[in-house]
Design an enzyme around this catalytic site. Structure first.
Site, PDB file in Angstrom:
ATOM      1  N   ASP A 171      -1.688  -3.427  33.965  1.00  0.00           N
ATOM      2  CA  ASP A 171      -1.235  -2.475  32.932  1.00  0.00           C
ATOM      3  C   ASP A 171      -2.122  -2.660  31.696  1.00  0.00           C
ATOM      4  OD1 ASP A 171       0.313  -0.462  31.873  1.00  0.00           O
ATOM      5  OD2 ASP A 171       2.013  -1.750  31.363  1.00  0.00           O
ATOM      6  N   LYS A 229      10.505 -11.812  23.270  1.00  0.00           N
ATOM      7  CA  LYS A 229      10.493 -10.635  24.134  1.00  0.00           C
ATOM      8  C   LYS A 229      11.663 -10.718  25.103  1.00  0.00           C
ATOM      9  CE  LYS A 229       7.667  -8.060  27.422  1.00  0.00           C
ATOM     10  NZ  LYS A 229       6.333  -7.830  27.960  1.00  0.00           N
TER      11      LYS A 229
HETATM   12  P1  ADP Z   1       6.561  -3.813  27.009  1.00  0.00           P
HETATM   13  O1  ADP Z   1       6.812  -4.386  28.356  1.00  0.00           O
HETATM   14  O2  ADP Z   1       7.788  -3.191  26.439  1.00  0.00           O
HETATM   15  O3  ADP Z   1       5.370  -2.910  26.964  1.00  0.00           O
HETATM   16  P2  ADP Z   1       4.954  -5.684  25.423  1.00  0.00           P
HETATM   17  O4  ADP Z   1       4.826  -7.130  25.796  1.00  0.00           O
HETATM   18  O5  ADP Z   1       3.782  -4.830  25.709  1.00  0.00           O
HETATM   19  O6  ADP Z   1       6.289  -5.111  26.071  1.00  0.00           O
HETATM   20  O7  ADP Z   1       5.322  -5.628  23.871  1.00  0.00           O
HETATM   21  C1  ADP Z   1       5.646  -4.411  23.229  1.00  0.00           C
HETATM   22  C2  ADP Z   1       4.963  -4.321  21.871  1.00  0.00           C
HETATM   23  O8  ADP Z   1       5.367  -5.414  21.040  1.00  0.00           O
HETATM   24  C3  ADP Z   1       3.450  -4.415  21.960  1.00  0.00           C
HETATM   25  O9  ADP Z   1       2.839  -3.167  22.163  1.00  0.00           O
HETATM   26  C4  ADP Z   1       3.083  -5.024  20.616  1.00  0.00           C
HETATM   27  O10 ADP Z   1       2.982  -4.018  19.632  1.00  0.00           O
HETATM   28  C5  ADP Z   1       4.268  -5.904  20.292  1.00  0.00           C
HETATM   29  N1  ADP Z   1       4.004  -7.327  20.678  1.00  0.00           N
HETATM   30  C6  ADP Z   1       4.346  -7.913  21.846  1.00  0.00           C
HETATM   31  N2  ADP Z   1       3.975  -9.210  21.876  1.00  0.00           N
HETATM   32  C7  ADP Z   1       3.395  -9.461  20.693  1.00  0.00           C
HETATM   33  C8  ADP Z   1       2.806 -10.655  20.097  1.00  0.00           C
HETATM   34  N3  ADP Z   1       2.766 -11.826  20.759  1.00  0.00           N
HETATM   35  N4  ADP Z   1       2.294 -10.543  18.849  1.00  0.00           N
HETATM   36  C9  ADP Z   1       2.354  -9.370  18.192  1.00  0.00           C
HETATM   37  N5  ADP Z   1       2.877  -8.247  18.677  1.00  0.00           N
HETATM   38  C10 ADP Z   1       3.408  -8.255  19.916  1.00  0.00           C
HETATM   39 MG    MG Z   2       3.408  -3.232  26.928  1.00  0.00          MG
END
Ligand code: ADP
Ligand code: MG
Length: 319
Positions: A226, A121
């Site tokens: 959130d 991320k």
């Molecule tokens: P943002 O701050 O952009 O909302 P998130 O951490 O919510 O970031 O991640 C965005 C998307 O990526 C999530 O909605 C999910 O679909 C996918 N995602 C994030 N982390 C994971 C993970 N550890 N395993 C699987 N999918 C993930």
């Molecule tokens: Mg998110």
């Protein structure tokens, strides 16, 4: 902002040195003078070619409307530096598909050296709204030169610190694996975000699991902030929820804690009604269920490298 994995593979050590020098120089300069990049990187001559290569690949960009020759690091350059650090530790060997694009992050599936998939991320804080924020408050005055870099790094530092603590305390969150600059590496959850799940057998079970999670967090002194259908993944193996996305978490001692707690609860209540036509007879309340902290994880997270001052700085981005 797309990651460019190809660049990741083909940049040389010299490119890397110049990129690192630009990063270091940007602590004190919004646009780093070429002469400074040259002296930090320790190259006597021949830096021009390296610089133009980096600029062509969009890892640095030339400063406009300034009286000297200089460059700033781009998100691409910052991404590359973090990827390189992960690669050195064997944590990232290749970059795969993008699974999330948000206002404030990009999320990719990557493989480590053993071929195991995990999630990368990259925080993109301050990308859109920083100008407005900058005018409002002066917390970040001194860091004007590298504000987006600083804020994104802060976001990732916070996310990693919270994820570690939550994981250690048995909360259903992805296992945190590594952290560098504005990036966090974590376990890939095999499942779907709740907003993509159109049917569930027992909405009441999932609903109460989620409410219990909100209350359990609050008993540890924390509010997610959130808690919605995009930040809850439903695991394929057991259909249980896994919570993600922590840069906005707040302590239950925050002045607006009750508001944030109730907003998290209401998000789920509203979603279950709309999507699964499910309404619960009772929902948790902050005064009754939320503010009697048993474990002070909010205090503990400070000890783990994320200070109250940093929390404050980050909060202004979420205003
Ligand atoms: P943002 O701050 O952009 O909302 P998130 O951490 O919510 O970031 O991640 C965005 C998307 O990526 C999530 O909605 C999910 O679909 C996918 N995602 C994030 N982390 C994971 C993970 N550890 N395993 C699987 N999918 C993930
Ligand atoms: Mg998110």
């Amino acid at each position: 902002m797309k990651l460019n994995p190809k660049i990741f593979r083909y940049l040389s050590n010299e490119d890397f040195r110049v990129l690192t020098a630009t990063e270091m120089g940007s602590k004190n300069h919004e646009v780093v003078p070429t002469t400074l990049i040259s002296s930090i990187s320790g190259f006597e001559g021949g830096i021009k070619n390296i610089i133009s290569d980096l600029a062509r690949n969009n890892l640095i960009s030339r400063g406009q409307n300034i009286k000297y020759d200089g460059y700033r690091l781009t998100y691409g350059g910052y991404d590359y530096l973090a990827l390189r650090a992960f690669a050195k530790r064997g944590m990232v060997g290749s970059v795969g598909r993008q699974i999330g694009v948000g206002k404030e992050s990009d999320v990719y599936v990557v493989c480590d050296d053993s071929g195991k998939e995990c999630v990368l991320k990259l925080q993109r804080l301050g990308r859109i709204s920083f100008r407005a924020v900058k005018n409002k408050r002066d917390y970040l005055k001194k860091r004007k030169s590298a504000s987006w870099m600083y804020l994104s790094r802060l976001g990732a530092t916070k996310e990693f610190a919270f994820m570690n603590l939550l994981y250690e305390h048995g909360f259903p969150v992805p296992k945190p694996l590594d952290h560098n600059r504005h990036c966090v590496l974590m376990e890939l959850i095999d499942g779907f975000p709740l907003h993509q799940v159109s049917r569930i057998d027992c909405p009441e079970v999932l609903f109460s699991d989620l409410m219990e999670l909100i209350v359990e967090l609050a008993r540890c002194g924390l509010i997610h902030g959130d808690f919605n259908e995009f930040n809850i993944l439903i695991r394929n193996s057991d259909h249980k929820p896994v919570v993600i996305d922590f840069p906005q978490m707040v302590s239950t001692s925050h002045p607006n804690a009750e508001y944030y707690f109730e907003r998290d609860v209401n998000c789920i209540v509203t979603y279950f009604k709309k999507r699964f036509n499910f309404e619960s007879l009772s929902v948790p309340e902050f005064k009754k269920d939320g503010c009697k902290n048993v474990f002070k994880l909010d205090v503990k997270v400070e000890a783990s490298g994320f200070s109250r001052k940093q929390a404050k700085e980050l909060e202004i981005v979420n205003l």
